[in-house]
Design a protein around this motif. Structure first.
Motif, PDB file in Angstrom:
ATOM      1  N   SER A  51       0.836  -1.203   0.000  1.00 62.11           N
ATOM      2  CA  SER A  51       0.000   0.000   0.000  1.00 62.11           C
ATOM      3  C   SER A  51       0.873   1.257   0.000  1.00 62.11           C
ATOM      4  CB  SER A  51      -0.948   0.003   1.207  1.00 62.11           C
ATOM      5  OG  SER A  51      -0.226   0.141   2.412  1.00 62.11           O
ATOM      6  N   GLN A  52       1.996   1.232   0.722  1.00 62.02           N
ATOM      7  CA  GLN A  52       2.905   2.380   0.703  1.00 62.02           C
ATOM      8  C   GLN A  52       3.513   2.570  -0.683  1.00 62.02           C
ATOM      9  OE1 GLN A  52       5.676   1.518   3.831  1.00 62.02           O
ATOM     10  NE2 GLN A  52       4.340   2.289   5.444  1.00 62.02           N
ATOM     11  N   ILE A  53       3.836   1.472  -1.357  1.00 59.80           N
ATOM     12  CA  ILE A  53       4.369   1.555  -2.718  1.00 59.80           C
ATOM     13  C   ILE A  53       3.323   2.152  -3.656  1.00 59.80           C
ATOM     14  CG2 ILE A  53       5.050   0.145  -4.721  1.00 59.80           C
ATOM     15  CD1 ILE A  53       6.524  -1.688  -2.723  1.00 59.80           C
ATOM     16  N   ALA A  54       2.077   1.716  -3.506  1.00 61.37           N
ATOM     17  CA  ALA A  54       1.013   2.252  -4.366  1.00 61.37           C
ATOM     18  C   ALA A  54       0.824   3.748  -4.130  1.00 61.37           C
ATOM     19  CB  ALA A  54      -0.288   1.499  -4.100  1.00 61.37           C
ATOM     20  N   ILE A  55       0.890   4.175  -2.869  1.00 65.81           N
ATOM     21  CA  ILE A  55       0.757   5.604  -2.550  1.00 65.81           C
ATOM     22  C   ILE A  55       1.927   6.383  -3.154  1.00 65.81           C
ATOM     23  CG2 ILE A  55       0.857   7.268  -0.647  1.00 65.81           C
ATOM     24  CD1 ILE A  55      -0.719   5.196   1.022  1.00 65.81           C
ATOM     25  N   ALA A  56       3.134   5.846  -3.014  1.00 59.65           N
ATOM     26  CA  ALA A  56       4.318   6.525  -3.560  1.00 59.65           C
ATOM     27  C   ALA A  56       4.246   6.605  -5.088  1.00 59.65           C
ATOM     28  CB  ALA A  56       5.585   5.799  -3.125  1.00 59.65           C
ATOM     29  N   GLU A  57       3.773   5.545  -5.731  1.00 64.03           N
ATOM     30  CA  GLU A  57       3.656   5.564  -7.187  1.00 64.03           C
ATOM     31  C   GLU A  57       2.632   6.600  -7.636  1.00 64.03           C
ATOM     32  OE1 GLU A  57       2.808   1.531  -8.230  1.00 64.03           O
ATOM     33  OE2 GLU A  57       4.929   0.990  -8.358  1.00 64.03           O
ATOM     34  N   SER A  58       1.502   6.691  -6.951  1.00 62.84           N
ATOM     35  CA  SER A  58       0.492   7.683  -7.335  1.00 62.84           C
ATOM     36  C   SER A  58       1.015   9.103  -7.103  1.00 62.84           C
ATOM     37  CB  SER A  58      -0.811   7.456  -6.564  1.00 62.84           C
ATOM     38  OG  SER A  58      -0.616   7.681  -5.189  1.00 62.84           O
ATOM     39  N   GLU A  59       1.774   9.293  -6.029  1.00 68.13           N
ATOM     40  CA  GLU A  59       2.371  10.605  -5.767  1.00 68.13           C
ATOM     41  C   GLU A  59       3.410  10.943  -6.844  1.00 68.13           C
ATOM     42  OE1 GLU A  59       4.889  12.863  -2.251  1.00 68.13           O
ATOM     43  OE2 GLU A  59       3.700  11.095  -1.760  1.00 68.13           O
ATOM     44  N   ASN A  60       4.169   9.935  -7.265  1.00 66.56           N
ATOM     45  CA  ASN A  60       5.159  10.123  -8.319  1.00 66.56           C
ATOM     46  C   ASN A  60       4.481  10.540  -9.624  1.00 66.56           C
ATOM     47  OD1 ASN A  60       7.573  10.114  -9.745  1.00 66.56           O
ATOM     48  ND2 ASN A  60       7.560   7.910 -10.053  1.00 66.56           N
ATOM     49  N   ILE A  61       3.384   9.905  -9.945  1.00 68.86           N
ATOM     50  CA  ILE A  61       2.657  10.248 -11.169  1.00 68.86           C
ATOM     51  C   ILE A  61       2.131  11.673 -11.103  1.00 68.86           C
ATOM     52  CG2 ILE A  61       0.556   9.729 -12.491  1.00 68.86           C
ATOM     53  CD1 ILE A  61       1.086   6.753 -11.813  1.00 68.86           C
ATOM     54  N   SER A  62       1.574  12.056  -9.951  1.00 69.85           N
ATOM     55  CA  SER A  62       1.045  13.419  -9.827  1.00 69.85           C
ATOM     56  C   SER A  62       2.175  14.452  -9.898  1.00 69.85           C
ATOM     57  CB  SER A  62       0.253  13.575  -8.529  1.00 69.85           C
ATOM     58  OG  SER A  62       1.101  13.451  -7.410  1.00 69.85           O
ATOM     59  N   LEU A  63       3.331  14.150  -9.302  1.00 68.13           N
ATOM     60  CA  LEU A  63       4.464  15.074  -9.372  1.00 68.13           C
ATOM     61  C   LEU A  63       5.008  15.192 -10.794  1.00 68.13           C
ATOM     62  CD1 LEU A  63       6.395  14.224  -6.086  1.00 68.13           C
ATOM     63  CD2 LEU A  63       5.103  16.292  -6.589  1.00 68.13           C
ATOM     64  N   LYS A  64       5.038  14.073 -11.507  1.00 72.87           N
ATOM     65  CA  LYS A  64       5.500  14.121 -12.900  1.00 72.87           C
ATOM     66  C   LYS A  64       4.556  14.959 -13.750  1.00 72.87           C
ATOM     67  CE  LYS A  64       8.171   9.878 -13.387  1.00 72.87           C
ATOM     68  NZ  LYS A  64       8.252   8.564 -14.038  1.00 72.87           N
ATOM     69  N   SER A  65       3.261  14.789 -13.552  1.00 74.40           N
ATOM     70  CA  SER A  65       2.310  15.586 -14.348  1.00 74.40           C
ATOM     71  C   SER A  65       2.420  17.064 -13.984  1.00 74.40           C
ATOM     72  CB  SER A  65       0.881  15.082 -14.142  1.00 74.40           C
ATOM     73  OG  SER A  65       0.477  15.274 -12.807  1.00 74.40           O
ATOM     74  N   GLU A  66       2.641  17.377 -12.706  1.00 80.76           N
ATOM     75  CA  GLU A  66       2.827  18.771 -12.294  1.00 80.76           C
ATOM     76  C   GLU A  66       4.088  19.344 -12.918  1.00 80.76           C
ATOM     77  OE1 GLU A  66       3.527  21.263  -8.152  1.00 80.76           O
ATOM     78  OE2 GLU A  66       2.610  19.283  -8.068  1.00 80.76           O
ATOM     79  N   LEU A  67       5.164  18.564 -12.949  1.00 81.75           N
ATOM     80  CA  LEU A  67       6.409  19.011 -13.570  1.00 81.75           C
ATOM     81  C   LEU A  67       6.222  19.246 -15.068  1.00 81.75           C
ATOM     82  CD1 LEU A  67       9.485  19.511 -13.342  1.00 81.75           C
ATOM     83  CD2 LEU A  67       9.784  17.092 -13.857  1.00 81.75           C
ATOM     84  N   GLU A  68       5.525  18.359 -15.738  1.00 84.39           N
ATOM     85  CA  GLU A  68       5.290  18.527 -17.165  1.00 84.39           C
ATOM     86  C   GLU A  68       4.458  19.776 -17.439  1.00 84.39           C
ATOM     87  OE1 GLU A  68       3.573  14.924 -18.587  1.00 84.39           O
ATOM     88  OE2 GLU A  68       5.416  13.786 -18.318  1.00 84.39           O
ATOM     89  N   SER A  69       3.507  20.062 -16.560  1.00 84.38           N
ATOM     90  CA  SER A  69       2.701  21.263 -16.771  1.00 84.38           C
ATOM     91  C   SER A  69       3.522  22.531 -16.512  1.00 84.38           C
ATOM     92  CB  SER A  69       1.467  21.234 -15.878  1.00 84.38           C
ATOM     93  OG  SER A  69       1.832  21.379 -14.518  1.00 84.38           O
ATOM     94  N   MET A  70       4.500  22.447 -15.626  1.00 80.66           N
ATOM     95  CA  MET A  70       5.334  23.616 -15.337  1.00 80.66           C
ATOM     96  C   MET A  70       6.348  23.871 -16.444  1.00 80.66           C
ATOM     97  SD  MET A  70       6.022  23.046 -11.309  1.00 80.66           S
ATOM     98  CE  MET A  70       6.536  24.684 -10.854  1.00 80.66           C
ATOM     99  N   VAL A  71       6.748  22.857 -17.164  1.00 83.61           N
ATOM    100  CA  VAL A  71       7.792  22.980 -18.156  1.00 83.61           C
ATOM    101  C   VAL A  71       7.203  23.158 -19.565  1.00 83.61           C
ATOM    102  CG1 VAL A  71       9.826  21.804 -19.119  1.00 83.61           C
ATOM    103  CG2 VAL A  71       9.329  21.630 -16.715  1.00 83.61           C
TER     104      VAL A  71
END
Length: 175
Positions: free
Chosen positions: A103-123
């Motif tokens: 469950s911690q891995i799943a939470i970290a993966e979802s957070e990673n995806i959201s951070l990547k999408s935020e980074l892509e929107s910033m760049v």
């Protein structure tokens, strides 16, 4: 699924012959008188043979060994039972820790995806344009601001200056 024709074939059977066949195959119960006659009567026969002291000691030792074997087998069985219970407890604890880690891995993966999408929107290019215009005060280049420079003249002047300097450099090097 059954229909009415399935039961018609059984309607013509002679019921008296079926009852006779049932009575023949049925096991007969013994009559109550037979039960009383078969009952065994138990009688106590006194032991008239006396054992010697050595035989009594040998019987006691044998009884003690049997008790010791029974106790040893009981202790082994109880220890095996506790071992099985202990392994089940460990298994359930490890299963819970694995589920928690997943469950911690799943939470970290979802957070990673959201951070990547935020980074892509910033760049994105539109974000960079907006930042350059709003924060840095820059303006977009217009077509009348573009100047073209002919580099051929520059290259010719440069080559000429290099050729003029090369004989002087060679004479300086010989001195």
């Amino acid at each position: 699924m059954t229909n009415a024709t399935d039961f018609r074939r059984y309607a013509y059977i002679n019921t008296s012959s079926a009852l006779e066949a049932f009575n023949v195959t049925r096991s007969a119960a013994p009559a109550p008188e037979n039960r009383r006659q078969r009952k065994k009567s138990f009688t106590v026969i006194p032991n008239t043979v006396k054992k010697t002291k050595q035989e009594l000691v040998a019987d006691q030792k044998l009884a003690f060994r049997k008790v010791a074997v029974i106790l040893a087998v009981t202790i082994i069985a109880i220890s095996m039972l506790f071992g099985v219970v202990f392994t089940f407890v460990q298994k359930s604890e490890l299963t819970q820790s694995i589920a928690k880690a997943k469950s911690q891995i799943a939470i970290a993966e979802s957070e990673n995806i959201s951070l990547k999408s935020e980074l892509e929107s910033m760049v994105s290019v539109s974000q960079i344009d907006r930042y350059a215009i709003d924060k840095l005060g820059m303006t977009k280049l217009q077509s009348n601001q573009i100047r073209y420079i002919d580099t051929t003249k520059y290259k010719e002047e440069r080559n000429a200056s290099l050729q003029n300097e090369s004989p002087e450099n060679t004479s300086d090097a010989t001195k």
